[in-house]
Design a protein around this motif. Structure first.
Motif, PDB file in Angstrom:
ATOM      1  N   GLN A 271      56.212 -32.584 -41.315  1.00 21.56           N
ATOM      2  CA  GLN A 271      55.530 -32.085 -42.537  1.00 21.56           C
ATOM      3  C   GLN A 271      54.646 -32.994 -43.294  1.00 21.56           C
ATOM      4  OE1 GLN A 271      55.685 -28.550 -42.938  1.00 21.56           O
ATOM      5  NE2 GLN A 271      57.320 -28.489 -41.342  1.00 21.56           N
ATOM      6  N   SER A 272      54.369 -34.160 -42.945  1.00 22.36           N
ATOM      7  CA  SER A 272      53.565 -35.063 -43.584  1.00 22.36           C
ATOM      8  C   SER A 272      52.494 -35.242 -43.038  1.00 22.36           C
ATOM      9  CB  SER A 272      54.311 -36.486 -43.464  1.00 22.36           C
ATOM     10  OG  SER A 272      54.546 -37.142 -42.316  1.00 22.36           O
ATOM     11  N   SER A 273      51.476 -36.230 -43.792  1.00 15.76           N
ATOM     12  CA  SER A 273      50.198 -36.388 -42.947  1.00 15.76           C
ATOM     13  C   SER A 273      50.274 -37.916 -42.169  1.00 15.76           C
ATOM     14  CB  SER A 273      49.273 -36.824 -44.088  1.00 15.76           C
ATOM     15  OG  SER A 273      49.370 -37.727 -45.031  1.00 15.76           O
ATOM     16  N   LEU A 274      51.454 -38.394 -42.143  1.00 16.01           N
ATOM     17  CA  LEU A 274      51.350 -39.623 -41.191  1.00 16.01           C
ATOM     18  C   LEU A 274      51.289 -39.194 -39.629  1.00 16.01           C
ATOM     19  CD1 LEU A 274      54.750 -40.943 -42.733  1.00 16.01           C
ATOM     20  CD2 LEU A 274      52.645 -41.986 -43.275  1.00 16.01           C
ATOM     21  N   LEU A 275      50.675 -40.204 -38.754  1.00 15.04           N
ATOM     22  CA  LEU A 275      50.474 -40.171 -37.617  1.00 15.04           C
ATOM     23  C   LEU A 275      49.752 -39.172 -37.204  1.00 15.04           C
ATOM     24  CD1 LEU A 275      54.124 -40.845 -36.649  1.00 15.04           C
ATOM     25  CD2 LEU A 275      52.538 -42.516 -36.827  1.00 15.04           C
ATOM     26  N   GLN A 276      49.477 -38.923 -35.766  1.00 18.68           N
ATOM     27  CA  GLN A 276      48.654 -37.737 -35.433  1.00 18.68           C
ATOM     28  C   GLN A 276      49.488 -36.673 -35.277  1.00 18.68           C
ATOM     29  OE1 GLN A 276      45.029 -37.879 -34.694  1.00 18.68           O
ATOM     30  NE2 GLN A 276      45.391 -39.976 -35.497  1.00 18.68           N
ATOM     31  N   ARG A 277      48.472 -35.405 -35.381  1.00 18.00           N
ATOM     32  CA  ARG A 277      49.229 -34.216 -35.599  1.00 18.00           C
ATOM     33  C   ARG A 277      50.142 -33.674 -34.280  1.00 18.00           C
ATOM     34  NH1 ARG A 277      51.559 -30.113 -38.645  1.00 18.00           N
ATOM     35  NH2 ARG A 277      51.356 -28.201 -37.285  1.00 18.00           N
ATOM     36  N   GLN A 278      49.637 -34.413 -33.055  1.00 15.54           N
ATOM     37  CA  GLN A 278      50.415 -34.097 -32.004  1.00 15.54           C
ATOM     38  C   GLN A 278      51.778 -34.925 -32.026  1.00 15.54           C
ATOM     39  OE1 GLN A 278      47.392 -34.851 -31.877  1.00 15.54           O
ATOM     40  NE2 GLN A 278      46.318 -33.176 -31.106  1.00 15.54           N
TER      41      GLN A 278
ATOM     42  N   ILE B   2      57.719 -35.133 -33.010  1.00 19.27           N
ATOM     43  CA  ILE B   2      58.933 -35.360 -33.823  1.00 19.27           C
ATOM     44  C   ILE B   2      59.700 -34.369 -34.727  1.00 19.27           C
ATOM     45  CG2 ILE B   2      59.662 -36.980 -35.658  1.00 19.27           C
ATOM     46  CD1 ILE B   2      57.379 -38.860 -35.282  1.00 19.27           C
ATOM     47  N   GLU B   3      58.948 -33.561 -35.067  1.00 17.75           N
ATOM     48  CA  GLU B   3      59.564 -32.507 -35.670  1.00 17.75           C
ATOM     49  C   GLU B   3      60.362 -31.417 -34.638  1.00 17.75           C
ATOM     50  OE1 GLU B   3      58.134 -28.760 -38.955  1.00 17.75           O
ATOM     51  OE2 GLU B   3      56.571 -29.648 -37.645  1.00 17.75           O
ATOM     52  N   ASP B   4      59.589 -31.154 -33.617  1.00 18.37           N
ATOM     53  CA  ASP B   4      60.278 -30.197 -32.510  1.00 18.37           C
ATOM     54  C   ASP B   4      61.606 -30.729 -31.852  1.00 18.37           C
ATOM     55  OD1 ASP B   4      58.377 -28.157 -33.382  1.00 18.37           O
ATOM     56  OD2 ASP B   4      57.048 -28.794 -31.743  1.00 18.37           O
ATOM     57  N   TYR B   5      61.327 -32.025 -31.700  1.00 21.42           N
ATOM     58  CA  TYR B   5      62.282 -32.429 -30.724  1.00 21.42           C
ATOM     59  C   TYR B   5      63.412 -33.605 -31.522  1.00 21.42           C
ATOM     60  CZ  TYR B   5      59.693 -30.346 -27.171  1.00 21.42           C
ATOM     61  OH  TYR B   5      59.070 -29.297 -26.465  1.00 21.42           O
TER      62      TYR B   5
END
Length: 640
Positions: A267-274, A279-282
């Motif tokens: 949910q942050s602005s770190l790293l690229q969206r993909q 990371i969020e999904d898996y």
């Protein structure tokens, strides 16, 4: 909320699209076609017709409102009629990348807590219920509800409350020498009958009185059940030795921290969206896999850790068949099962429907209609079948059900403002939800595969401490999004440093917020306290009593404006059409101005511009198709 004057609602068979009228907003088609003399006559006739129609509607509404009059089966029939036109699209719309991570995430989010609950029942029911029973219950529920439910987004499985119910019944019944499985089977049979009676008589219409107030109390209770079960799992580790217990605590805390951080990064602005989305999904399943192997590194490999007990593939834990001999019980015990079945039915009516409401909450822009009466009928069916198979009774899961909907959300980027001071500041909002049946069915079939020998061996490798950590992170995430937590944080903040845009700041009588939260905490405390006693099976009754208190007593204590800020309907009027809308609200469909701008709509790793122009549409007016019956693209209709 009524449609603005410059919009024209085009009646279609199932889409309900809205388009802007380029002509004068106050001129109807008659004023542009008919001569003035006929326009007046037509207007008078229209006025009389409207008066007659409104009178007829009021009369029909008065007849319908009589509580002692009900059209049997009408709720279920209407649910099926509303949802049936979308059945094919429920499978076709699954051709979307979001379904893949949602399936993987829900498989782990459903199965791992279920395995931990099986550990709890295994210990407290003298090994009556084990891993295979819990897995089969999840499979039964997911297959039935993904194929036949009117609300396929709702994840159904084994919950904390039913775990409490199962071992409480065991503590009450077994000292009498009663056959436990036969008794549970009769509870399931009686509960099936009660569920079907409630479904046939349209009892789900009572959901129109259920608001966030009751849902927050129940969600708060379920979150604490997760935290409690995690602690109970860790306390059992002292059965081995101190080193095992302390290592288990460390592993549980590390799992909690890493899995929680994965959610924050997403949910942050770190790293690229993909990368963030991956990371969020898996993140959670990868965390479980990593720490299952982590305990074998260095000196930790020499410390014995308790693992999850498993049994033979596709066989019950105890030496019995899958079909329960429900006749091996006295007639007196058959009727003794009735009050237990009544309590179970009350629990499931509230628990499952609240799970459905939260999974289809106002924060999700859903397009397809809901159907509570039909799903209650299906829940009765799975309850009866589960009793005959000797497996835990499945019902709607909190917090997994709303987690499933969240994992299927497609987001887009919008600009907060066009002024120079805030130019370039963007935020992500939910554009739509991938509403389909495949992710629920797929995670159920994966669960069925888990009952095979090789995967049971893999499950047996998972330390109980990892499951405890998963309990903690799910409990924390459920608490984080709960309305009670948000209000407590508001009250704890410095009043002078609280943003003026916070809706609670509009309440001038601050004690009102304290009183509202106090009532919620009393409800939670009483419910949680009951579950720690032999009367634990009666805990849903207390929360159920809070519904009439919220509907008729609290409006006498708080103003309408205060309640409007403190409490809200759980689901949108569109979702609540199945039960007659929310209490005190007319079933209207607000429409937007079609001015929303879509930037890089994302489906996981794939970007698309599909759906451009929908931003101004209300969730209640969206549908599964992007074309009108005439085949006109919706985007072109919405352009000014």
């Amino acid at each position: 909320m009524t449609p603005p004057a410059d919009t024209l609602t085009v009646p279609t068979e199932s889409h309900g699209l809205t388009m802007r009228n380029s002509a004068s907003p106050n001129r109807s088609w008659k004023s542009r076609v008919l001569p003035s003399s006929k326009r007046n006559a037509t207007a008078n006739n229209d006025h009389l017709s409207r008066e007659h129609t409104n009178g007829s509607r009021r009369s029909a509404s008065a007849k319908k409102s009589a509580w002692w009059k009900t059209r049997l089966f009408s709720g279920m029939i209407n649910d099926v009629k509303r949802r049936a036109p979308f059945y094919w699209s429920d499978w076709k719309d699954a051709w979307d990348y979001r379904v893949v991570p949602a399936t993987v995430y829900m498989y782990f989010a459903n199965i791992l807590p279920a395995l931990a609950f099986s550990l709890d029942m295994f210990a407290k029911t003298d090994q009556s219920f084990g891993v295979n029973e819990v897995l089969l219950s999840s499979v039964l529920a997911s297959v039935v509800f993904s194929l036949a439910a009117a609300q396929p987004l709702v994840i159904v499985g084994v919950t904390g409350p039913i775990t409490v119910f199962n071992y409480t019944v065991y503590d009450i019944i077994t000292p009498r020498g009663t056959n436990y499985f036969a008794f549970m089977c009769w509870i399931g049979i009686w509960s099936l009958i009660f569920h079907w009676i409630l479904a046939i008589t349209n009892s789900c219409n009572g959901l129109r009185y259920v608001t966030r107030f009751s849902c927050d109390i129940f969600g708060f209770y379920v979150a604490f059940i997760y935290l409690q079960k995690g602690i109970q799992v860790l306390t059992r580790q002292w059965e081995v030795n101190d080193a095992s217990a302390y290592l288990s605590i460390m592993i549980a805390l590390l799992v909690t921290a890493v899995a929680y951080i994965c959610g924050i990064v997403g949910q942050s602005s770190l790293l690229q969206r993909q990368v963030r989305k991956f990371i969020e999904d898996y993140g959670t399943p990868l965390t479980v896999i990593f720490f299952t192997g982590f305990v074998h590194i260095g000196k930790m490999a020499g410390i014995e850790l308790l693992k999850l007990p498993t049994s033979k593939a596709f066989f019950p834990t105890t030496d019995r068949g899958w079909f329960i001999h429900f006749w091996d019980i006295s007639v007196g015990d058959v009727f003794l099962a009735i009050p237990f079945a009544v309590l179970l039915t009350i629990l499931f009516w509230f628990d499952h429907n609240v799970s459905s409401l939260i999974a289809q909450g106002t924060e999700f822009p859903l397009r397809k209609p809901a159907g509570f009466h039909w799903d209650l009928f299906l829940l009765g069916l799975t309850t009866g079948v589960a009793g005959l198979l000797g497996i835990p009774f499945p019902n709607g899961l909190i917090p997994q059900a709303p987690f499933h909907t969240t994992s299927l959300c497609v987001t887009r980027t919008v600009s907060d403002s066009d002024d120079e001071a805030n130019k370039g500041h963007t935020r992500r909002v939910v554009d739509h939800v991938v509403e389909q049946r495949v992710s629920n069915l797929a995670q159920g079939l994966l669960t069925l595969g888990t009952m095979t020998g090789p995967l049971l061996i893999v499950i047996h490798l998972i330390p109980q401490a990892v499951l405890a950590g998963l309990f903690f992170v799910m409990g924390i995430q459920a608490l984080e999004a709960n309305g009670i937590t948000l209000k407590l944080l508001f009250l704890a903040r410095d009043k002078h440093l609280t943003s003026k845009s916070d809706p609670l700041m509009r309440i001038h009588r601050r004690w009102v917020v304290w009183a509202f939260v106090g009532l919620e905490l009393v409800g939670f405390g009483a419910t949680f306290a009951i579950t720690q006693t032999i009367a634990a099976i009666g805990f849903p009754v207390f929360i159920l009593l809070y519904i009439p208190m919220r509907t008729w007593l609290m409006p006498r204590l708080f103003t309408k404006e205060e309640l409007g800020i403190l409490d809200q309907p759980t689901a949108s009027p569109f979702t609540m059409e199945s039960v007659g809308g929310n209490h005190g609200e007319d079933v209207v469909h607000p429409v937007g101005d079609g001015s929303g701008v879509l930037d890089d709509v994302e489906r996981g790793e794939r970007k698309s511009t599909e759906g451009a122009g929908q931003g101004g549409m209300s969730a209640s007016r969206r549908r599964s198709s992007f074309r009108t019956p005439e085949g006109v693209e919706m985007d072109s209709i919405l352009k000014p």
